[in-house]
Design an enzyme around this catalytic site. Structure first.
Site, PDB file in Angstrom:
ATOM      1  N   ARG A 166      -2.233  -6.558  -7.718  1.00 42.90           N
ATOM      2  CA  ARG A 166      -1.031  -7.382  -7.520  1.00 42.90           C
ATOM      3  C   ARG A 166      -0.892  -8.431  -8.615  1.00 42.90           C
ATOM      4  O   ARG A 166       0.148  -9.017  -8.783  1.00 42.90           O
ATOM      5  CB  ARG A 166      -1.112  -8.089  -6.164  1.00 42.90           C
TER       6      ARG A 166
ATOM      7  N   SER B 132      -2.889  -7.625   3.220  1.00 42.71           N
ATOM      8  CA  SER B 132      -3.309  -7.383   4.610  1.00 42.71           C
ATOM      9  C   SER B 132      -3.745  -8.691   5.263  1.00 42.71           C
ATOM     10  O   SER B 132      -3.473  -8.919   6.440  1.00 42.71           O
ATOM     11  CB  SER B 132      -4.467  -6.389   4.643  1.00 42.71           C
TER      12      SER B 132
ATOM     13  N   HIS C 209       0.844  -1.210   0.000  1.00 46.83           N
ATOM     14  CA  HIS C 209       0.000   0.000   0.000  1.00 46.83           C
ATOM     15  C   HIS C 209       0.877   1.256   0.000  1.00 46.83           C
ATOM     16  O   HIS C 209       0.616   2.202  -0.742  1.00 46.83           O
ATOM     17  CB  HIS C 209      -0.871   0.069   1.272  1.00 46.83           C
TER      18      HIS C 209
END
Ligand code: PNS
Length: 172
Positions: free
Chosen positions: A90, A128, A17
């Site tokens: 990604r 995450s 991020h």
């Protein structure tokens, strides 16, 4: 002056991020990192903790605003008079989801563009949800997150261990 919103759950912020935020800043004059407040999904970090660690991680970077939002993203985009949304992908696993979100947001707010940045290959494995898993099992998350996140997670899990509570396992 071009304003962009970089929205997400950021539970927690990762190095992926952070890299995207820094790169996104070069594409606009004003960048707002927008943290979703989701009352239906209790995550690992409270909204305020997510905002705090993002602000700490960006302390050396001038001119980025960090705000919370709830409800529809397009309402926040309108409120902030933002010109476009920035998201990162990604790999192909993210692509379908991002396309659906971008199409939906454009349908709700015609003309709204979503600019998609490719995550750097060396950061593409970071997510995450993996960070939450590693933290949950007591692993070292420091290679994947900024120091502010690492410290917050260590504090959180130490506290929970002491109170013998079971840490929450949220979705991505
Ligand atoms: O980091 P995430 O979880 O991939 O971020 C997803 C986010 C917050 C960008 C998305 O869930 C969102 O915009 N939520 C707000 C509700 C909304 O506007 N939904 C319709 C857009 S598809």
């Amino acid at each position: 002056m071009k304003t962009a919103v970089f929205p997400g759950s950021f539970d927690p912020l990762t190095n992926g991020h952070l890299d995207l935020i820094r790169r996104a800043q070069r594409l606009c004059d004003r960048l707002i990192v927008a943290v979703l407040i989701n009352p239906d999904k209790r995550g690992l970090l409270e909204t305020q903790q997510r905002l705090d660690v993002i602000r700490q991680a960006l302390a050396q970077v001038k001119g980025i605003e960090v705000k919370a939002f709830s409800g529809l993203l397009i309402e926040f985009v309108k409120q902030e008079q933002s010109d476009f949304i920035i998201r990162g992908i990604r790999g192909v696993q993210d692509l379908e989801n991002e396309m659906a979100m971008a199409w939906t947001n454009e349908k709700l707010l015609p003309g709204l563009e979503t600019v998609v940045l490719l995550t750097r290959p060396e950061l593409a494995g970071v997510s995450s949800s993996l960070v939450r898993q590693i933290a949950h099992f007591g692993g070292d998350v420091s290679p994947f997150v900024p120091p502010a996140v690492d410290e917050t997670l260590l504090r959180l899990y130490n506290k929970r261990d002491q109170s013998d509570d079971t840490p929450t396992k949220g979705g991505e």
